[in-house]
Design a protein around this motif. Structure first.
Motif, short mmCIF file in Angstrom:
data_model
loop_
_atom_site.label_atom_id
_atom_site.label_comp_id
_atom_site.label_asym_id
_atom_site.label_seq_id
_atom_site.Cartn_x
_atom_site.Cartn_y
_atom_site.Cartn_z
N UNK A 27 -3.60 6.10 0.83
CA UNK A 27 -3.10 4.75 1.19
C UNK A 27 -3.49 3.67 0.18
N UNK A 28 -4.70 3.76 -0.37
CA UNK A 28 -5.15 2.80 -1.38
C UNK A 28 -4.31 2.94 -2.66
N UNK A 29 -4.00 4.16 -3.07
CA UNK A 29 -3.19 4.40 -4.26
C UNK A 29 -1.78 3.86 -4.07
N UNK A 30 -1.21 4.05 -2.88
CA UNK A 30 0.13 3.54 -2.60
C UNK A 30 0.15 2.02 -2.65
N UNK A 31 -0.86 1.38 -2.04
CA UNK A 31 -0.89 -0.09 -2.05
C UNK A 31 -1.09 -0.62 -3.47
N UNK A 32 -1.92 0.06 -4.28
CA UNK A 32 -2.10 -0.36 -5.67
C UNK A 32 -0.80 -0.21 -6.46
N UNK A 34 2.28 -0.37 -5.23
CA UNK A 34 3.20 -1.42 -4.79
C UNK A 34 2.81 -2.78 -5.37
N UNK A 35 1.51 -3.06 -5.47
CA UNK A 35 1.06 -4.31 -6.10
C UNK A 35 1.47 -4.36 -7.56
N UNK A 36 1.37 -3.23 -8.25
CA UNK A 36 1.76 -3.16 -9.65
C UNK A 36 3.25 -3.45 -9.81
N UNK A 37 4.07 -2.85 -8.96
CA UNK A 37 5.52 -3.07 -9.03
C UNK A 37 5.84 -4.54 -8.75
N UNK A 38 5.18 -5.13 -7.75
CA UNK A 38 5.41 -6.56 -7.46
C UNK A 38 5.01 -7.44 -8.63
N UNK A 39 3.89 -7.12 -9.28
CA UNK A 39 3.44 -7.91 -10.43
C UNK A 39 4.42 -7.80 -11.60
N UNK A 40 4.94 -6.62 -11.85
CA UNK A 40 5.91 -6.44 -12.93
C UNK A 40 7.19 -7.21 -12.63
N UNK A 41 7.65 -7.18 -11.38
CA UNK A 41 8.85 -7.95 -11.01
C UNK A 41 8.60 -9.44 -11.17
N UNK A 42 7.43 -9.90 -10.77
CA UNK A 42 7.11 -11.33 -10.89
C UNK A 42 7.06 -11.74 -12.36
N UNK A 43 6.48 -10.89 -13.21
CA UNK A 43 6.43 -11.21 -14.64
C UNK A 43 7.84 -11.26 -15.23
N UNK A 44 8.70 -10.35 -14.84
CA UNK A 44 10.08 -10.35 -15.35
C UNK A 44 10.82 -11.60 -14.87
N UNK A 45 10.62 -11.98 -13.63
CA UNK A 45 11.26 -13.19 -13.11
C UNK A 45 10.77 -14.43 -13.84
N UNK A 46 9.44 -14.50 -14.07
CA UNK A 46 8.88 -15.64 -14.79
C UNK A 46 9.40 -15.70 -16.23
#
Length: 133
Positions: A27-32, A34-46
């Motif tokens: 569960x910790x690996x899955x949440x990490x 998902x956080x990575x994917x969200x950060x990459x999407x946020x960087x691309x949007x920015x």
């Protein structure tokens, strides 16, 4: 995001994750992840918003493809329609030619060409023997 994955692939990924991380850490690996994917999407949007602000036009992430960028921001609507019409004409001509490649050739005009070989009076050269030297 996972539209290409079927249920069997997802089950295999979960089983591989269980074998690699174990049931306690999965569960910790899955949440990490998902956080990575969200950060990459946020960087691309920015990055796209910064680029849009710097250039002065509205740019989407899909527009960063060089072909799409040139088509949208460099070429005028007239140029785009001109290129499309030429491309469609060329495509139509190629399709017609591929359907029947012999339609422009008339068989009564076909005359086979026979190459005449002059009779040579000189003797032919001997073949080279690599073992003789």
């Amino acid at each position: 995001m996972f539209e290409n994955l079927g249920w069997m692939e997802i089950v295999v990924l979960v089983l591989v994750g269980l074998f690699i991380f174990g049931p306690e850490k999965l569960p910790k690996a899955i949440s990490d992840g998902l956080k990575f994917v969200r950060n990459v999407r946020a960087m691309a949007t920015n990055a796209t918003s910064d680029l849009s602000r710097e250039i002065g036009t509205d740019i989407k992430l899909e527009d960063l493809n060089p072909k799409a960028f040139i088509r949208k921001h460099v070429l005028s609507d007239e140029d785009q329609s001109l290129f499309r019409s030429h491309a469609e004409d060329l495509k139509r001509e190629l399709n017609d030619a591929l359907k029947d490649p012999r339609k422009d050739v008339r068989m009564d005009e076909y005359v086979p060409v026979v190459a005449e070989t002059p009779a040579s009076t000189e003797p032919r050269a001997r073949k080279f023997d690599a073992d003789a030297t």
